[in-house]
Design an enzyme around this catalytic site. Structure first.
Site, PDB file in Angstrom:
ATOM      1  N   HIS A 288      48.561  48.661   0.005  1.00 15.86           N
ATOM      2  CA  HIS A 288      49.824  49.151   0.564  1.00 15.86           C
ATOM      3  C   HIS A 288      50.088  50.592   0.091  1.00 15.86           C
ATOM      4  CE1 HIS A 288      50.957  44.688   0.518  1.00 15.86           C
ATOM      5  NE2 HIS A 288      51.121  45.017   1.788  1.00 15.86           N
TER       6      HIS A 288
ATOM      7  N   GLY B 108      46.607  49.184   7.975  1.00 13.35           N
ATOM      8  CA  GLY B 108      45.321  48.967   7.310  1.00 13.35           C
ATOM      9  C   GLY B 108      44.304  48.352   8.264  1.00 13.35           C
TER      10      GLY B 108
HETATM   11  P1  AMP Z   1      51.187  43.195   4.912  1.00 15.94           P
HETATM   12  O1  AMP Z   1      52.282  43.506   3.933  1.00 15.94           O
HETATM   13  O2  AMP Z   1      50.134  42.282   4.371  1.00 15.94           O
HETATM   14  O3  AMP Z   1      51.708  42.818   6.266  1.00 15.94           O
HETATM   15  O4  AMP Z   1      50.431  44.556   5.141  1.00 15.94           O
HETATM   16  C1  AMP Z   1      51.095  45.741   5.457  1.00 15.94           C
HETATM   17  C2  AMP Z   1      50.078  46.790   5.823  1.00 15.94           C
HETATM   18  O5  AMP Z   1      49.176  46.982   4.734  1.00 15.94           O
HETATM   19  C3  AMP Z   1      49.225  46.395   7.038  1.00 15.94           C
HETATM   20  O6  AMP Z   1      49.014  47.540   7.846  1.00 15.94           O
HETATM   21  C4  AMP Z   1      47.946  45.922   6.397  1.00 15.94           C
HETATM   22  O7  AMP Z   1      46.819  46.081   7.228  1.00 15.94           O
HETATM   23  C5  AMP Z   1      47.855  46.865   5.215  1.00 15.94           C
HETATM   24  N1  AMP Z   1      46.985  46.307   4.181  1.00 15.94           N
HETATM   25  C6  AMP Z   1      47.010  45.056   3.661  1.00 15.94           C
HETATM   26  N2  AMP Z   1      46.014  44.887   2.770  1.00 15.94           N
HETATM   27  C7  AMP Z   1      45.326  46.067   2.732  1.00 15.94           C
HETATM   28  C8  AMP Z   1      44.192  46.541   2.011  1.00 15.94           C
HETATM   29  N3  AMP Z   1      43.545  45.780   1.137  1.00 15.94           N
HETATM   30  N4  AMP Z   1      43.777  47.813   2.239  1.00 15.94           N
HETATM   31  C9  AMP Z   1      44.423  48.615   3.120  1.00 15.94           C
HETATM   32  N5  AMP Z   1      45.501  48.231   3.826  1.00 15.94           N
HETATM   33  C10 AMP Z   1      45.955  46.978   3.639  1.00 15.94           C
END
Ligand code: AMP
Length: 285
Positions: A37, A147
């Site tokens: 994040h 991501g």
């Molecule tokens: P989430 O809070 O899991 O919905 O993720 C929020 C954003 O962070 C989304 O765009 C995800 O794709 C991105 N994200 C989650 N895990 C990772 C990671 N390991 N590396 C890069 N981006 C990530």
């Protein structure tokens, strides 16, 4: 750093920034931050004058048997981490603000959401594209950062932005991994020590596919077979899917002739993990 809970306040704030000629970069999240994040927030910080991060565990993207109520939450910790990156505003709306009584409008991206998680998590992407469309209308960003770990989500968002002529640029960022290669995820906290070590079979099977690809293998079944064997040999794992798909359409491919991605969803214990790697691209771990 300001914390905003009201949609009206967020819209007014962003409108005044736009009128003052400032650029806005936006990172939508469900919170419980990790380095993945933060890498998106850093990119946003480099990209625009003003950085907005939303923290919202969106109920419409969870199925009835999924982990919505259990999803990890820690606003205080998240706020501190975001402040450390130089985020300007956290948008933290309550459910009643996002889905008030009488709510009935959804955005459905048709084809690219059909395969993969579209099969295992019916309605998931409809929830994702709907909330992102709403958030884009609230934050009015010039750029939004996502991501590549959620490869199909990124494809659906890009499609929605193109199809609905939304006036912003979507930027995809590489998957941030633990030193041993495990893709960072808020859900990794659910894993026991033993499950955590079995979870490495996901990234290891992607590495195996990359090796086969580098050696000239172009048959998807061969790559999938190798990945399957590796994941099945790890304890506590239950494969949801392992596929090789066209990187643009996300349709299954048999013989790789254009850019392709290996995509995995595996339950480790009770925790469903996903990972992917575009074949021929460096897998940083
Ligand atoms: P989430 O809070 O899991 O919905 O993720 C929020 C954003 O962070 C989304 O765009 C995800 O794709 C991105 N994200 C989650 N895990 C990772 C990671 N390991 N590396 C890069 N981006 C990530």
């Amino acid at each position: 750093m300001r914390v905003v809970e009201s949609i009206r306040e967020m819209q007014t704030h962003c409108e005044s920034l736009r009128l003052a000629g400032k650029s806005i970069s936006f990172v939508p999240t469900m919170g419980y931050f990790h380095e993945g994040h933060l890498s998106l927030m850093k990119k946003a910080r480099e990209t625009a004058d003003h950085v907005v991060v939303s923290i919202y565990v969106n109920p419409t993207q969870f199925g009835p048997k999924e982990d919505f109520s259990k999803y990890p939450r820690d606003f205080g910790r998240d706020a501190q981490m975001a402040a450390g990156i130089g985020v300007d505003v956290i948008f933290f709306p309550p459910n009643q603000e996002m889905y008030p009584d009488g709510y009935q409008t959804y955005v459905d991206v048709e084809k690219v959401t059909q395969n993969l998680c579209g099969i295992s998590r019916p309605g998931h992407f409809r929830g994702v594209t709907t909330i992102c469309c709403k958030l884009f209308n609230i934050v009015k960003p010039h750029t939004a950062i996502f991501g590549k770990k959620d490869f199909q989500q990124l494809a659906a968002i890009k499609r929605m932005v193109a199809d609905l002529n939304l006036d912003l640029e979507i930027i995809g960022m590489p998957t941030f991994r633990e030193p041993d290669g495990l893709a960072m995820s808020s859900r990794n906290v659910y894993l026991s020590k033993e499950e955590r070590s079995s979870a490495l079979s996901l990234v290891n099977s992607l590495k195996g596919a990359q090796k086969l690809y580098a050696e000239g293998e172009r048959n998807a079944a061969v790559m999938i077979g190798q990945a399957q064997r590796l994941i099945q040999s790890a304890r506590f794992t239950e494969i949801d899917y392992i596929k090789v798909c066209d990187a643009a359409t996300l349709e299954d491919v048999q013989e790789i002739t254009s850019e392709a991605v290996m995509v995995l969803a595996v339950k480790v214990g009770k925790t469903r993990l996903i990972d992917n790697s575009v074949l021929g691209e460096e897998l940083k771990a």
